[in-house]
Design a protein around this motif. Structure first.
Motif, PDB file in Angstrom:
ATOM      1  N   ARG A   1      -8.124  -2.085  -2.484  1.00  0.00           N
ATOM      2  CA  ARG A   1      -8.059  -0.857  -1.693  1.00  0.00           C
ATOM      3  C   ARG A   1      -6.673  -0.753  -1.073  1.00  0.00           C
ATOM      4  NH1 ARG A   1     -11.812   2.411  -3.289  1.00  0.00           N
ATOM      5  NH2 ARG A   1     -13.836   1.418  -3.395  1.00  0.00           N
ATOM      6  N   ARG A   2      -6.212   0.465  -0.937  1.00  0.00           N
ATOM      7  CA  ARG A   2      -4.884   0.691  -0.367  1.00  0.00           C
ATOM      8  C   ARG A   2      -4.790   0.097   1.039  1.00  0.00           C
ATOM      9  NH1 ARG A   2      -0.834   3.211  -2.315  1.00  0.00           N
ATOM     10  NH2 ARG A   2      -2.102   4.080  -3.968  1.00  0.00           N
ATOM     11  N   ARG A   3      -5.851   0.224   1.848  1.00  0.00           N
ATOM     12  CA  ARG A   3      -5.808  -0.310   3.212  1.00  0.00           C
ATOM     13  C   ARG A   3      -5.660  -1.836   3.203  1.00  0.00           C
ATOM     14  NH1 ARG A   3     -11.269   1.213   2.699  1.00  0.00           N
ATOM     15  NH2 ARG A   3     -12.654  -0.575   2.751  1.00  0.00           N
TER      16      ARG A   3
ATOM     17  N   GLN B   1      -2.952   3.905  -9.985  1.00  0.00           N
ATOM     18  CA  GLN B   1      -3.524   4.368  -8.727  1.00  0.00           C
ATOM     19  C   GLN B   1      -4.734   5.219  -9.036  1.00  0.00           C
ATOM     20  OE1 GLN B   1      -0.356   6.482  -6.791  1.00  0.00           O
ATOM     21  NE2 GLN B   1       0.752   4.628  -6.317  1.00  0.00           N
TER      22      GLN B   1
ATOM     23  N   ARG C   1      -5.396   8.280  -4.294  1.00  0.00           N
ATOM     24  CA  ARG C   1      -4.621   7.168  -4.869  1.00  0.00           C
ATOM     25  C   ARG C   1      -5.254   5.811  -4.569  1.00  0.00           C
ATOM     26  NH1 ARG C   1       1.045   6.796  -3.384  1.00  0.00           N
ATOM     27  NH2 ARG C   1       0.268   6.748  -1.288  1.00  0.00           N
ATOM     28  N   ASP C   2      -6.580   5.758  -4.509  1.00  0.00           N
ATOM     29  CA  ASP C   2      -7.287   4.534  -4.143  1.00  0.00           C
ATOM     30  C   ASP C   2      -8.429   4.288  -5.105  1.00  0.00           C
ATOM     31  OD1 ASP C   2      -7.417   2.382  -2.398  1.00  0.00           O
ATOM     32  OD2 ASP C   2      -8.745   3.393  -0.981  1.00  0.00           O
ATOM     33  N   PRO C   3      -8.692   3.088  -5.571  1.00  0.00           N
ATOM     34  CA  PRO C   3      -7.943   1.848  -5.352  1.00  0.00           C
ATOM     35  C   PRO C   3      -6.681   1.812  -6.203  1.00  0.00           C
ATOM     36  CG  PRO C   3      -9.727   1.425  -6.881  1.00  0.00           C
ATOM     37  CD  PRO C   3      -9.847   2.872  -6.448  1.00  0.00           C
TER      38      PRO C   3
ATOM     39  N   GLY D   1       0.802  -1.225   0.000  1.00  0.00           N
ATOM     40  CA  GLY D   1       0.000   0.000   0.000  1.00  0.00           C
ATOM     41  C   GLY D   1       0.828   1.264   0.000  1.00  0.00           C
TER      42      GLY D   1
END
Length: 95
Positions: free
Chosen positions: A85-87, A65, A70-72, A18
């Motif tokens: 997803r970045r998380r 990105q 910058r998500d997803p 991430g």
């Protein structure tokens, strides 16, 4: 390793997927969903990532990105392109 060193200090070339920049190419070292901060439980997130192909030793590349925060992110894992997803990507340790 001294008593005061953490695991992240001993492996300077590893990072969370991430946090990797667009264009990053690397290899999956481990899954650590317990500290990813995702809404799913650690076990569910790990199972989900494994089902999508995020396995130790797999080659990964950050392709794109999203425009908002910058998500997803679009990730190629071996020969499969996946949006995560970045998380969730924070649970994947790469080098």
């Amino acid at each position: 390793m001294t008593v005061h060193q953490t695991a992240s200090e001993t492996s300077t070339h590893e990072l969370r997927l991430g946090n990797a920049p667009r264009g990053f190419i690397g290899t999956i070292v481990a899954l650590q969903p317990d500290i990813a901060g995702a809404a799913d439980s650690g076990h569910e997130l790990e199972r989900h990532l494994l089902e999508m192909g995020f396995t130790e030793g797999a080659r990964v590349e950050i392709l794109h990105q999203g425009a908002i925060q910058r998500d997803p992110i679009a990730v190629r894992v071996d020969n499969i392109t996946i949006a995560v997803r970045r998380r969730e990507a924070m649970a994947v340790v790469v080098k």
